[in-house]
Each structure stands twice: as structure tokens, then as C-alpha cells.
Design a protein around this motif. Sequence first.
Motif, PDB file in Angstrom:
ATOM      1  N   ILE A 113       0.225  -1.418   0.273  1.00 41.21           N
ATOM      2  CA  ILE A 113      -0.130  -0.622   0.030  1.00 41.21           C
ATOM      3  C   ILE A 113       0.952   1.481   0.065  1.00 41.21           C
ATOM      4  O   ILE A 113       0.351   2.420  -0.668  1.00 41.21           O
ATOM      5  CB  ILE A 113      -0.987   0.123   1.118  1.00 41.21           C
ATOM      6  N   ILE A 114       2.280   1.330   0.447  1.00 38.84           N
ATOM      7  CA  ILE A 114       2.384   2.235   0.761  1.00 38.84           C
ATOM      8  C   ILE A 114       4.087   2.109   0.562  1.00 38.84           C
ATOM      9  O   ILE A 114       4.510   0.978   1.114  1.00 38.84           O
ATOM     10  CB  ILE A 114       2.378   3.685   1.324  1.00 38.84           C
ATOM     11  N   SER A 115       5.538   3.317   0.201  1.00 35.83           N
ATOM     12  CA  SER A 115       6.807   2.750   0.351  1.00 35.83           C
ATOM     13  C   SER A 115       6.992   3.769   1.195  1.00 35.83           C
ATOM     14  O   SER A 115       6.591   4.864   0.598  1.00 35.83           O
ATOM     15  CB  SER A 115       7.613   2.266  -0.524  1.00 35.83           C
ATOM     16  N   PHE A 116       8.216   3.963   1.958  1.00 34.84           N
ATOM     17  CA  PHE A 116       8.971   4.891   2.538  1.00 34.84           C
ATOM     18  C   PHE A 116      10.512   4.466   2.932  1.00 34.84           C
ATOM     19  O   PHE A 116      11.027   3.258   2.511  1.00 34.84           O
ATOM     20  CB  PHE A 116       8.639   5.251   4.022  1.00 34.84           C
ATOM     21  N   TRP A 125       4.529  10.395   3.755  1.00 31.67           N
ATOM     22  CA  TRP A 125       4.413  10.132   2.133  1.00 31.67           C
ATOM     23  C   TRP A 125       2.618   9.545   1.934  1.00 31.67           C
ATOM     24  O   TRP A 125       1.284   9.062   2.750  1.00 31.67           O
ATOM     25  CB  TRP A 125       4.550   8.267   2.255  1.00 31.67           C
ATOM     26  N   GLU A 126       2.705   9.566   0.701  1.00 28.36           N
ATOM     27  CA  GLU A 126       0.429   9.059   0.110  1.00 28.36           C
ATOM     28  C   GLU A 126       0.814   9.297  -1.617  1.00 28.36           C
ATOM     29  O   GLU A 126       1.765   9.048  -1.882  1.00 28.36           O
ATOM     30  CB  GLU A 126       0.176  11.138   0.241  1.00 28.36           C
ATOM     31  N   LYS A 127       0.023   7.754  -1.182  1.00 24.93           N
ATOM     32  CA  LYS A 127      -0.322   7.014  -2.106  1.00 24.93           C
ATOM     33  C   LYS A 127      -1.643   6.578  -2.272  1.00 24.93           C
ATOM     34  O   LYS A 127      -2.256   5.766  -1.657  1.00 24.93           O
ATOM     35  CB  LYS A 127       0.888   5.727  -2.728  1.00 24.93           C
ATOM     36  N   ASP A 128      -2.315   6.668  -2.888  1.00 23.43           N
ATOM     37  CA  ASP A 128      -4.217   6.496  -3.210  1.00 23.43           C
ATOM     38  C   ASP A 128      -4.555   6.739  -2.380  1.00 23.43           C
ATOM     39  O   ASP A 128      -4.612   5.104  -1.934  1.00 23.43           O
ATOM     40  CB  ASP A 128      -4.196   4.661  -3.693  1.00 23.43           C
ATOM     41  N   ASP A 129      -4.522   6.709  -1.167  1.00 21.14           N
ATOM     42  CA  ASP A 129      -5.433   8.242  -0.967  1.00 21.14           C
ATOM     43  C   ASP A 129      -5.369   6.937   0.523  1.00 21.14           C
ATOM     44  O   ASP A 129      -6.070   6.860   2.314  1.00 21.14           O
ATOM     45  CB  ASP A 129      -7.089   7.290  -0.202  1.00 21.14           C
ATOM     46  N   ALA A 266      10.998   8.904  -2.341  1.00 17.62           N
ATOM     47  CA  ALA A 266      11.041  10.573  -2.270  1.00 17.62           C
ATOM     48  C   ALA A 266      10.862  12.391  -1.987  1.00 17.62           C
ATOM     49  O   ALA A 266      10.803  12.462  -1.105  1.00 17.62           O
ATOM     50  CB  ALA A 266      12.387  11.127  -3.076  1.00 17.62           C
ATOM     51  N   CYS A 267       9.340  11.964  -2.544  1.00 17.83           N
ATOM     52  CA  CYS A 267       8.504  13.040  -2.576  1.00 17.83           C
ATOM     53  C   CYS A 267       9.204  14.014  -3.065  1.00 17.83           C
ATOM     54  O   CYS A 267       8.556  14.950  -1.678  1.00 17.83           O
ATOM     55  CB  CYS A 267       7.817  12.664  -0.433  1.00 17.83           C
ATOM     56  N   LEU A 268       9.372  14.385  -4.448  1.00 21.64           N
ATOM     57  CA  LEU A 268       9.717  15.376  -4.088  1.00 21.64           C
ATOM     58  C   LEU A 268       8.428  15.726  -4.910  1.00 21.64           C
ATOM     59  O   LEU A 268       6.835  15.082  -5.710  1.00 21.64           O
ATOM     60  CB  LEU A 268      10.345  14.964  -5.746  1.00 21.64           C
ATOM     61  N   ASP A 269       8.494  17.250  -5.072  1.00 17.57           N
ATOM     62  CA  ASP A 269       7.195  18.065  -6.147  1.00 17.57           C
ATOM     63  C   ASP A 269       7.417  17.863  -7.168  1.00 17.57           C
ATOM     64  O   ASP A 269       6.422  17.898  -7.912  1.00 17.57           O
ATOM     65  CB  ASP A 269       7.051  18.864  -5.287  1.00 17.57           C
TER      66      ASP A 269
END
Length: 593
Positions: A113-116, A125-129, A266-269
Motif C-alpha cells: 500500500i505504500i513505500s517509505f 508519504w501518500e499514495k492512493d488515499d 523521495a516525495c519530490l514535488d
Amino acid sequence: MDLFYDDGRVKWIPKRVQEYSDKYDMTMVEAVDKIIDFKGYKYNGLFKYSFTDVREAYGLKQNGTDYIEWETHKIPSLDRLYVLFVIEIAMGNGCAYPQPTGQFDLYLDGKKIISFTVVKYSNHWEKDDVRFYFEVKKRKVGGFGDSYTLDEWIQGDNMVVNGIGYLRVPSSLLQGRKTARMKIVPVNPENSKNWIRIGNCRSVLWCNIYHGLEEVYQGKRHPSIEDYQVYFGDIHTHSGQSDFLDTEGCGTGSWVENFDYARDVACLDFFCMTDHDWQMGRADWKALKELTDAYNKPGKFVALKGYEWTSYLYGHRNVYFKDTDIEEVLDFRTEKVSIRFGLKGSTKEDPTPQDLWNWLEENQLEAITVPHHSNADQFIMDFDFYFSEKYDRLAEIYSCWGSADGISGELNINNDKYEELAVTKYMGRHRFGLIASSDGHDSHPGNASLCRGHRYFMGHPQGSGKAAVLTKTFDRDAIYEALKARRCYAVTGAPIAMYFAVNGNVMGSEVFDTPDERAEIRLIVNAMDSIKRVEIIKNGEIIHLLKNLEPLNLDITVEDDEFDKAKDSHYFVRLIQEDGEMAWSSPVYFVKS
């Protein structure tokens, strides 16, 4: 959130949890109940280094074999929109010197569901709610070569952080189950000592979780400073993909793997995949542009179009386009002959930067060119020979090659530098802004470090370089405009928010024939650690110095008593945090016509 009743009595935990759950519309659950399957390090002794009371602890390294799977405590209710799992977590680099980076994949009931990844500071970290927020409670970071031995597992680490993980998932993912199974698998193409540790506590819900709950409820927010938002990106990285060469490129991983890591881990913008010109043919370039457009999502994640222009004799420049339909990247060579780290060139055939700029002009392309690692022994260049005021809007002052700002300090290891070629020494003769990026070759943009098989990819003791921009909107045009306007700055990895202006002219400005009789310098900084040193520099000389500031936030106004509007001058800021992370502002230029 009140901890006490009106009469001073403490609210017992069930009451607090109920109030928290009501406020944030989240059912709160202790994440770790019992371990189901595990391979790694299990503590033997009583003492565990933590901010709270840890009864059991399980350490995992990025070694290709470790993992942990557990069952959560009972979920009280699935009537709310979300379930929030709360867990004690520690992480570190496992060594006194740099290590390859990677990620940790988190599974819920068998579904990733998520990677960090390992971080120094609190992070979202955010992905798919799904949201995962790590709140740092304790932090120990040493200088290069320093290390901490804190318990039987944490032995000789340069960096250790400990805190709370808040995992918010939609209740619908649990499909009516009363408990959930979770699993964490470390992932890294290299063998690394980077690690995380999962703790089983008396109760994480007893801890001070109010700030963390608010953060995970609000989600990722971009820093605001003066009238701007601050966005961070890595716009210099390489992949192992090249159909044109029918072999590996100059990095590792596919384009998709690099884009996914940049956005999700990496949570880059914003991000740019800048493979070299010599490893791309027309089909490669077309495919890369199409993929870049597919990842570009205004307001969420900005993907820029660009590549790295290489000249064996005249150095390397990254080329960034506002947008382009050009069918192929510039290459004057009749045959692309790949060597492992560049191209064989000759004095007759090797293109010059002027050839690049002529090509941009002839094709009427809106673009920025950015020289990089210009003082590194392998790729030296002299801005006095080739510099374009129109296209060379920026210079890359920091990457995995270390700093192009002088040769001292621990930013420069494993490659020799030329002091006289420091980019900051050219500011009096040429006008350009400053950015940083990773020049990563390990498929981990925004979080790059050591990579096997790439001789010149240095491990660096500080963070992975990033470019920061000040803008009021968040899309491709706005990011490109901020870079071109030089309304940007460089950081070694720490998301330091910075605003710098002189007489109201924000960093990157050129002021011609100013009417001002004095220079009023404004600096605002929201740092991530105590500020060790701030230097305000005019024409290469420090005119104002601050040292050893405990607060993380700084807002000062300084006057230059020797300002002379009849002379050219330029101002910029160099900042060093206590943990060694750095930032450089772009200059403000005053020009006498």
C-alpha cells in the motif's frame, strides 16, 4: 486536545482516544500485537533506545533477506472513513559513513500500500488515499565519521531517529476484518546497512500523539514563506534505459522506476529524468517525453522535460525545456560511441556550448541550460570561455559530486576539485542563480547515494541535493518560470525553507540602475535543525555572520552600510545547519548600466 477535565482530573486513555477519533474521523489502533513471521535482529536485552517504553523490538536491514510480518490489535470499529494504525519506529544508516539508499515496502493483508525510506526529519508519504506520516521524537546525527552506539542493535551509527509512524488507510481496504496483517520488506538493489526497527510498546496511544494526528489528518503541506510556496525537486538523474545503445545507460533502473521513486518514496514535488544525449536516439527521446507528460499532474507532481548535453572537452550542461516537440536531442557526432561515463570526443568533432545555444536558437526552443560539476577534476569548465546570459540561468552548486562552492569541508570527498573554478567566484563577472540536484545513478532520485558499477558515483555524507523554488502556483509552467527567473535556491537535501531579498528584490533578481541609496537585506529561514552558521555575502566577502542559533526559525533584516549604487554588486546567502546540511540562495544582482 485537552488532556484534563475541567476539575484537573486526567482523562483516561479510552476517553482521549474516543475524542481523537471523533475529531479526525479515524478509528485508532495500536499497530503491533503479535509477530507472525520475522527474519532480522530480535533484541535480547532489556534496554532499547527509544523515546518511549519498548518491550520488544525487531530490526531489519536492507540486505535482501530481512522482513517482518505481524498482526495488529483488534480494530474497535470500521464505521469511520479511516483506520489509523499507530506504531513505534526507529531508523538509521547503520554505519559511520554513507550507505546505499533504498526503500521499505509496507503491505496490508498481502497488498503493498505504500513505500517509505530512511529519513532524518519528520516526513509524509501518500499514495492512493493511504497516508503514512513519520514523526521524529528523538534524533541523533553526527558529522562525517561520527557515530553513536546506543543499544545492542544501534552500533556505530552516524544517524539515528526514533518516533511514531501514523498509517492512515481507508476502512474499505480492511473489508470488515477485525484485525489486519502487516508486513514490511526492505528493498534495495545494493546491500546496505540502512535499517528500521519496529517496537512493541506498552501503548503508543499513551504518548504525545496530538501533533502527529494533526499532521496525518492535514496531509502533506508545502512550506509557505512570505507570499510564496516552496517546492523541492531533483532535476538531474540518470537511468539504465537505452534502446538506442541496446545496452545499459549511465545509471540503473528504468525510467518508470525512477519516476515512481521520485514521486512516491523521495516525495519530490518536481522531477526531471535527464539521461545523456549519447544514450538516446530519436525513439528514446520521444518515449521519454511521452512518459514525462504522463507523470506530470499539476497540483500534485510536476515532471519537466530535459536531458544532459555532454561534451568531452567542454563539460556537461543539463537542458530543461518549458515544453518541446523537438524530435531528437542535439548531437553533432556522426556516430555515438558510448564509453562507460561519457563519449569519446575529439577537438574536431566535439560540440561546444555555443553549438548547443545555436541549436536552441535555430529551433526556437524555450530552454534553460545548467552547467554542473564544473570544478570536479574530470569535467572542469571555465564560465569565462563559454557562458550564455540567455540560457545559463542557473548553475548546479551541489550534487553527488559534492560542492562546486570551494573545496573545503566534508561535502567534497572521493573526487578532487579546483578551488579557482568554484562557481561562486564567477558571480562578479556573470549573472546566474544556484540550484542543487542529485546527479543520481542509483534509481533513487531525491535520495541518491552509493551505486555499484558506477566508478564516479560518490557516496556523500550529507543529503541528496535538491532544487527549491518559490512560486505561487504548482504546475510545469510555474516551476519552469521560477527556475528561469532564478527565484530558487540549493539545498543538500534538508527541506529548508528560505526567502532572501535585497530592497524588496527577491533572490534571482537583476536590478538595473537602482535609485536606492542603501541596501536592506531580508532573510527568512525555516530550518530543520539548529543553525550553525549564516553568511550574508556581498561580492565574494562575508558582510554579516551569525553563529550557533538555537531556534530553527530566523527572520532578520540587515543593512549594508557600504552600498554604492554606482557600482555593480551581488548578494547571496550560505547557510549551514548543526547537522551539516546546507543551503545557498540565488544572488540578487545590482547592475550599473
